[in-house]
Scaffold this active site. Structure first.
Site, PDB file in Angstrom:
ATOM      1  CG  MET A 152      -1.620  -1.017   0.657  1.00  0.00           C
ATOM      2  SD  MET A 152      -3.196  -1.052   2.274  1.00  0.00           S
ATOM      3  CE  MET A 152      -2.823  -0.693   3.224  1.00  0.00           C
ATOM      4  N   GLY A 153       2.431   1.246  -0.396  1.00  0.00           N
ATOM      5  CA  GLY A 153       3.131   1.865  -0.375  1.00  0.00           C
ATOM      6  C   GLY A 153       3.639   2.353   1.054  1.00  0.00           C
ATOM      7  CG  HIS A 210       6.951  -2.464   2.096  1.00  0.00           C
ATOM      8  ND1 HIS A 210       7.288  -0.870   2.381  1.00  0.00           N
ATOM      9  CD2 HIS A 210       5.600  -2.539   2.055  1.00  0.00           C
ATOM     10  CE1 HIS A 210       5.482  -0.782   3.465  1.00  0.00           C
ATOM     11  NE2 HIS A 210       5.002  -1.692   2.804  1.00  0.00           N
ATOM     12  CD  GLN A 214       7.266 -13.998  11.341  1.00  0.00           C
ATOM     13  OE1 GLN A 214       8.553 -14.505  11.051  1.00  0.00           O
ATOM     14  NE2 GLN A 214       6.943 -14.163  12.858  1.00  0.00           N
ATOM     15  CD  GLN A 246      -1.880  -8.698   4.522  1.00  0.00           C
ATOM     16  OE1 GLN A 246      -2.759  -7.448   5.082  1.00  0.00           O
ATOM     17  NE2 GLN A 246      -0.677  -8.524   4.841  1.00  0.00           N
ATOM     18  CB  SER A 295       5.315  -0.318  10.907  1.00  0.00           C
ATOM     19  OG  SER A 295       3.814  -0.110  10.512  1.00  0.00           O
TER      20      SER A 295
HETATM   21  O1  PAF Z   1      -0.236  -5.562   3.362  1.00  0.00           O
HETATM   22  C1  PAF Z   1       0.007  -4.540   2.645  1.00  0.00           C
HETATM   23  O2  PAF Z   1      -0.143  -3.753   2.997  1.00  0.00           O
HETATM   24  C2  PAF Z   1      -2.166  -4.560   2.655  1.00  0.00           C
HETATM   25  O3  PAF Z   1      -3.010  -5.116   2.966  1.00  0.00           O
HETATM   26  C3  PAF Z   1      -1.751  -5.593   1.158  1.00  0.00           C
HETATM   27  C4  PAF Z   1      -1.315  -7.754   1.600  1.00  0.00           C
HETATM   28  C5  PAF Z   1      -1.043  -4.948   0.523  1.00  0.00           C
HETATM   29  C6  PAF Z   1      -3.397  -5.530   0.249  1.00  0.00           C
HETATM   30  O4  PAF Z   1      -3.715  -4.289   0.396  1.00  0.00           O
END
Ligand code: PAF
Length: 282
Positions: A30-31, A37, A150, A155, A187
């Site tokens: 989500m940027g 990331h 993780q 999720q 985060s």
């Molecule tokens: O973890 C996230 O950033 C979001 O939940 C994801 C997996 C990109 C889905 O929008």
């Protein structure tokens, strides 16, 4: 890096690559990208010919509208970081590209009890929205490998169930949480914290490590009570949960048999920002 904004362009580009026998790895985001990331991107690059990253702040997974409007957007920096890391394709869709027939979910995903505990309990509907967007993205990208962090332990379990439900031919790789030197899990939401708040927020990781160090067979109640007190004492406004659970099922464990694999999970608010973290204990 190639930037694509429409589903048609993405499918066209990737089907040509697939026809050449090239394998795709996919990192949905989500940027507001951080080193966590980028580590996912690095994992994908190692094992695939093409790495696709998506940036899409998915409205359907926010149970709290304020959390959605305040979600950090740092697109220029994201593009810079992805270029630097060697991402091949950035998919940057609009809401209508992802949800051409509207955002309403027609058929809920059967996530069973997973939706009723921890994040599922405190963020009703969140995992349905996550499944909705990841399902759509997986259909568009058709990756061989999917990379998730993780930090979002539950999720990862939900997406594993999504892959099972949809029978999509994709392998899920879960990459360990990247932390600040203080232990604070990286985060996107950390961008909303001051330096002092970030320092205080490291208490979550300290508590997880303390739980790990104190683990012994029998009742786990005092480990949870002490961690809860320490998090509040460090300045957190509210705790959704401090939980010790079975690492495979996420069902709560209140007394440990000395054998089963456990994970400790925390969700708590500091200055109105909700942070989550977890640590596998044994
Ligand atoms: O973890 C996230 O950033 C979001 O939940 C994801 C997996 C990109 C889905 O929008």
């Amino acid at each position: 890096m190639i930037l694509l904004k429409t589903a048609t362009d993405l499918s066209f580009f990737l089907s040509a690559k697939k026809a050449q026998g090239l394998q795709t790895g996919f990192v949905p985001t989500m940027g507001a990208l951080h080193e966590g990331h980028l580590r996912l991107v690095e994992h994908s690059k190692k094992n695939n010919n093409i790495t696709v990253v998506s940036i899409f702040v998915n409205p359907t997974q926010f149970n709290d509208p304020q959390d959605f409007t305040r979600y950090p957007v740092t697109l220029e920096n994201d593009i810079y970081l992805l270029e630097k890391t060697g991402c091949d394709i950035l998919f940057l869709p609009s809401v209508p590209e992802i949800y051409p027939s509207g955002m309403q979910l027609t058929q809920p995903y059967d996530l069973g009890y997973l939706e009723t505990l921890l994040e599922g309990k405190y963020r009703p509907g969140h995992f349905q929205g996550v499944c909705q967007v990841v399902h759509r993205l997986l259909e568009l990208v058709q990756p061989a490998n999917l990379y998730l962090g993780q930090k979002d332990y539950q999720q990862c379990m939900v997406i594993r169930q999504l892959i099972h439900l949809t029978a999509l031919p994709v392998q899920l790789e879960i990459v360990p949480t990247k932390r600040e030197p203080s232990g604070l899990a990286m985060s996107s939401r950390n961008l909303r914290l001051s330096e002092n708040e970030k320092k205080a927020a490291a208490v979550i990781y300290q508590c997880l490590v303390t739980i790990q160090a104190g683990l012994k067979p029998g009742s786990l109640d005092s480990l949870v009570t002490e961690a809860t007190a320490a998090i509040l004492a460090a300045g957190f406004d509210k705790i959704d949960y401090v939980s010790i659970a079975d690492a495979a099922t996420l069902l709560p464990v209140t007394a440990w048999d000395g054998q089963s694999k456990l994970v400790a999970l925390v969700a708590a608010f500091i200055s109105g920002v909700r942070l989550i973290d977890n640590l596998t204990l044994n």
